[in-house]
Design a protein around this motif. Structure first.
Motif, PDB file in Angstrom:
ATOM      1  N   ALA A  33      54.420   1.166  52.850  1.00 36.80           N
ATOM      2  CA  ALA A  33      53.950   2.544  52.990  1.00 36.80           C
ATOM      3  C   ALA A  33      52.970   2.666  54.149  1.00 36.80           C
ATOM      4  O   ALA A  33      53.029   3.632  54.947  1.00 36.80           O
ATOM      5  CB  ALA A  33      53.292   3.001  51.687  1.00 36.80           C
ATOM      6  N   GLY A  34      52.070   1.700  54.274  1.00 37.67           N
ATOM      7  CA  GLY A  34      51.135   1.712  55.397  1.00 37.67           C
ATOM      8  C   GLY A  34      51.853   1.622  56.729  1.00 37.67           C
ATOM      9  O   GLY A  34      51.493   2.294  57.712  1.00 37.67           O
ATOM     10  N   GLY A  55      59.206   6.167  60.691  1.00 40.55           N
ATOM     11  CA  GLY A  55      58.198   6.404  59.670  1.00 40.55           C
ATOM     12  C   GLY A  55      58.723   7.274  58.553  1.00 40.55           C
ATOM     13  O   GLY A  55      58.474   7.016  57.367  1.00 40.55           O
ATOM     14  N   LEU A  56      59.499   8.330  58.914  1.00 40.52           N
ATOM     15  CA  LEU A  56      60.097   9.193  57.897  1.00 40.52           C
ATOM     16  C   LEU A  56      61.138   8.435  57.075  1.00 40.52           C
ATOM     17  O   LEU A  56      61.296   8.669  55.871  1.00 40.52           O
ATOM     18  CB  LEU A  56      60.719  10.417  58.565  1.00 40.52           C
ATOM     19  CG  LEU A  56      59.736  11.404  59.196  1.00 40.52           C
ATOM     20  CD1 LEU A  56      60.499  12.512  59.912  1.00 40.52           C
ATOM     21  CD2 LEU A  56      58.806  11.986  58.133  1.00 40.52           C
ATOM     22  N   ALA A  57      61.856   7.513  57.725  1.00 40.84           N
ATOM     23  CA  ALA A  57      62.859   6.719  57.012  1.00 40.84           C
ATOM     24  C   ALA A  57      62.197   5.822  55.958  1.00 40.84           C
ATOM     25  O   ALA A  57      62.724   5.634  54.851  1.00 40.84           O
ATOM     26  CB  ALA A  57      63.663   5.880  57.997  1.00 40.84           C
ATOM     27  N   VAL A  58      61.047   5.275  56.327  1.00 37.28           N
ATOM     28  CA  VAL A  58      60.316   4.454  55.357  1.00 37.28           C
ATOM     29  C   VAL A  58      59.898   5.307  54.161  1.00 37.28           C
ATOM     30  O   VAL A  58      60.001   4.892  52.999  1.00 37.28           O
ATOM     31  CB  VAL A  58      59.092   3.800  56.023  1.00 37.28           C
ATOM     32  CG1 VAL A  58      58.205   3.148  54.973  1.00 37.28           C
ATOM     33  CG2 VAL A  58      59.538   2.768  57.039  1.00 37.28           C
ATOM     34  N   ALA A  59      59.416   6.536  54.457  1.00 35.73           N
ATOM     35  CA  ALA A  59      59.032   7.425  53.367  1.00 35.73           C
ATOM     36  C   ALA A  59      60.216   7.747  52.469  1.00 35.73           C
ATOM     37  O   ALA A  59      60.110   7.784  51.236  1.00 35.73           O
ATOM     38  CB  ALA A  59      58.419   8.706  53.938  1.00 35.73           C
ATOM     39  N   LEU A 162      63.512  -2.797  44.981  1.00 42.14           N
ATOM     40  CA  LEU A 162      63.064  -3.655  46.081  1.00 42.14           C
ATOM     41  C   LEU A 162      61.677  -4.237  45.840  1.00 42.14           C
ATOM     42  O   LEU A 162      61.094  -4.824  46.742  1.00 42.14           O
ATOM     43  CB  LEU A 162      63.058  -2.851  47.395  1.00 42.14           C
ATOM     44  CG  LEU A 162      64.407  -2.275  47.837  1.00 42.14           C
ATOM     45  CD1 LEU A 162      64.212  -1.355  49.033  1.00 42.14           C
ATOM     46  CD2 LEU A 162      65.375  -3.397  48.152  1.00 42.14           C
ATOM     47  N   GLY A 163      61.140  -4.081  44.637  1.00 44.19           N
ATOM     48  CA  GLY A 163      59.805  -4.583  44.358  1.00 44.19           C
ATOM     49  C   GLY A 163      58.706  -3.772  45.013  1.00 44.19           C
ATOM     50  O   GLY A 163      57.588  -4.270  45.173  1.00 44.19           O
ATOM     51  N   LEU A 164      59.025  -2.518  45.385  1.00 43.44           N
ATOM     52  CA  LEU A 164      58.025  -1.668  46.032  1.00 43.44           C
ATOM     53  C   LEU A 164      57.116  -0.999  45.018  1.00 43.44           C
ATOM     54  O   LEU A 164      55.965  -0.668  45.320  1.00 43.44           O
ATOM     55  CB  LEU A 164      58.719  -0.599  46.890  1.00 43.44           C
ATOM     56  CG  LEU A 164      59.693  -1.138  47.952  1.00 43.44           C
ATOM     57  CD1 LEU A 164      60.350   0.020  48.685  1.00 43.44           C
ATOM     58  CD2 LEU A 164      58.969  -2.056  48.916  1.00 43.44           C
ATOM     59  N   PHE A 165      57.614  -0.807  43.802  1.00 47.71           N
ATOM     60  CA  PHE A 165      56.852  -0.203  42.710  1.00 47.71           C
ATOM     61  C   PHE A 165      57.029  -1.062  41.460  1.00 47.71           C
ATOM     62  O   PHE A 165      58.038  -1.758  41.295  1.00 47.71           O
ATOM     63  CB  PHE A 165      57.330   1.226  42.415  1.00 47.71           C
ATOM     64  CG  PHE A 165      57.160   2.185  43.557  1.00 47.71           C
ATOM     65  CD1 PHE A 165      55.958   2.832  43.770  1.00 47.71           C
ATOM     66  CD2 PHE A 165      58.223   2.442  44.421  1.00 47.71           C
ATOM     67  CE1 PHE A 165      55.813   3.719  44.819  1.00 47.71           C
ATOM     68  CE2 PHE A 165      58.090   3.328  45.478  1.00 47.71           C
ATOM     69  CZ  PHE A 165      56.870   3.969  45.677  1.00 47.71           C
TER      70      PHE A 165
END
Length: 394
Positions: A33-34, A55-59, A162-165
């Motif tokens: 996210a950073g 950056g938008l794709a990451v969001a 993906l282990g992001l949350f």
């Protein structure tokens, strides 16, 4: 899919529904996210459309991961199977089943379990579970706190995709689990089958003294070494048998029954110790069990039961008594006259065993007026003999 071997004992199987799914960031998610925020801000500052789009794709990736991760735990249920009654301090097996009630959607990377009585968890992990499938985990547990609960706390966790949350949900599993008090036989009662120093009945110096010799039987775990008949055992070993021990007639031939009294009266303002109450219940359970095993009818009364008590003549009645002990709460205002009245109900041919969670020297004077001297169990021998603190009030 997780698998298990063996069958549960005395199964209790009830299903829990979905609970609220809590979402928290993982370190990997925070880093990504950073990075996405940095790409977007730098792209906007430098008027770099490609960098801003990254950056938008990451969001977008984070949003999609959050949606899929929450959906991964939906439609899952937990079931617990295990014994309805266990003894504190003794191991038992329990199974927890994770079911995917969705027919078309699989679930991935799920940790699950059920926390029994707030102490120990039966837990497992499944990496992939197809729609309509089930995964089973089995554990061997030991519960130590006496009590009973109709519902247990179940939980499911996942880091998919993906282990992001980190996603977690708690559910109530409707499974009754009761923890019975431990069984502790007082040292005042000999494990070999007779009382060590009880009251004299019928002129005997020892209540329930050793009965007539009945014969020999095979050695069992817990038998004292001194009871082994070595000559007969050697012959048995030579013939392919095992060790033999001497067996006596059950004790108490001079008594028609036993009155078991439990109380929480203590003088001198001694400090109340909850651990001693638990230990005293263990001693009561052990005493009732060994007397019933000897075939001696038992009447018991206790202040925590309002002095109502009951009878123990069969194993079923013994089990019912231990069930009552599971729910017992310490009586707050037991007086000396309550104890005296309970002891006065002892029959002419009944032995008396008195158990308390207070030190024996604080209530011993109250029980000395009986025609037959009772067997007094001193809690200090079993729950610590540290110097008593003064000033506590009952």
């Amino acid at each position: 899919m997780a698998a298990t071997n063996g069958n549960p004992i005395l199964p209790t199987e009830l299903t829990a529904g979905d609970g609220r799914i809590r979402v928290s960031w993982t370190r990997r998610g925070l880093i990504l996210a950073g990075l996405g925020v940095a790409l977007f801000l730098v792209g906007m500052w430098r008027v770099d459309g490609v960098m801003a789009a990254m950056g938008l794709a990451v969001a977008a990736l984070l949003v999609v991961a959050r949606i899929f991760g929450r959906g991964n735990l939906r439609g899952l249920t937990l079931e617990y199977r295990g014994p309805r009654r266990v003894e504190a301090g003794k191991g038992f097996s329990g199974k927890v089943t994770l079911r995917n009630s969705r027919r078309l959607l699989d679930c991935f990377w799920v940790d699950f379990g059920v926390l029994l009585m707030g102490e120990r968890s039966v837990s497992g992990r499944v990496l992939w579970l197809e729609g309509g499938g089930a995964a089973v985990a089995e554990s061997r547990l030991v519960l130590t706190k006496r009590g009973c609960g109709d519902e247990q706390k179940g939980w499911m966790k996942s880091g998919f995709p993906l282990g992001l949350f980190a996603f977690e949900t708690s559910v109530q599993v409707g499974a009754e689990v009761g923890v019975l008090a431990r069984v502790k036989v007082p040292g005042e009662l000999r494990l070999s089958g007779y009382l060590l120093d009880g009251p004299p009945l019928g002129g005997s110096g020892v209540f329930g003294g050793i009965g007539e010799w009945r014969g020999l039987r095979e050695w069992r775990g817990g038998d004292a070494v001194r009871r082994i008949a070595w000559t007969a055992s050697l012959k048995s070993e030579a013939a392919g048998g095992g060790l033999l021990v001497r067996e006596d007639e059950p004790p108490g031939s001079q008594a028609e029954g036993c009155l078991l009294v439990f109380h929480s009266f203590g003088g001198d303002g001694n400090l109340i110790r909850p651990d001693r109450f638990e230990k005293a219940l263990e001693l009561m359970s052990g005493t009732a069990g060994v007397l019933q095993g000897w075939g001696m009818p038992v009447r018991w009364v206790a202040d925590f039961d309002g002095w109502e008590g009951g009878e123990i003549r069969t194993r079923r009645q013994l089990a019912q008594t231990r069930e009552k002990l599971m729910f017992a709460k310490r009586a707050a205002w037991t007086e000396a006259h309550d104890l005296s009245e309970a002891l006065a109900n002892a029959g002419d041919h009944e032995c008396v065993v008195v158990i308390s969670d207070m030190p024996k020297d604080t209530w011993e004077e109250v029980v000395r007026g009986l025609v037959q001297p009772p067997v007094l169990v001193d809690i200090l021998k079993y729950a610590g003999s540290a110097k008593l603190e003064k000033g506590g009030r009952k």
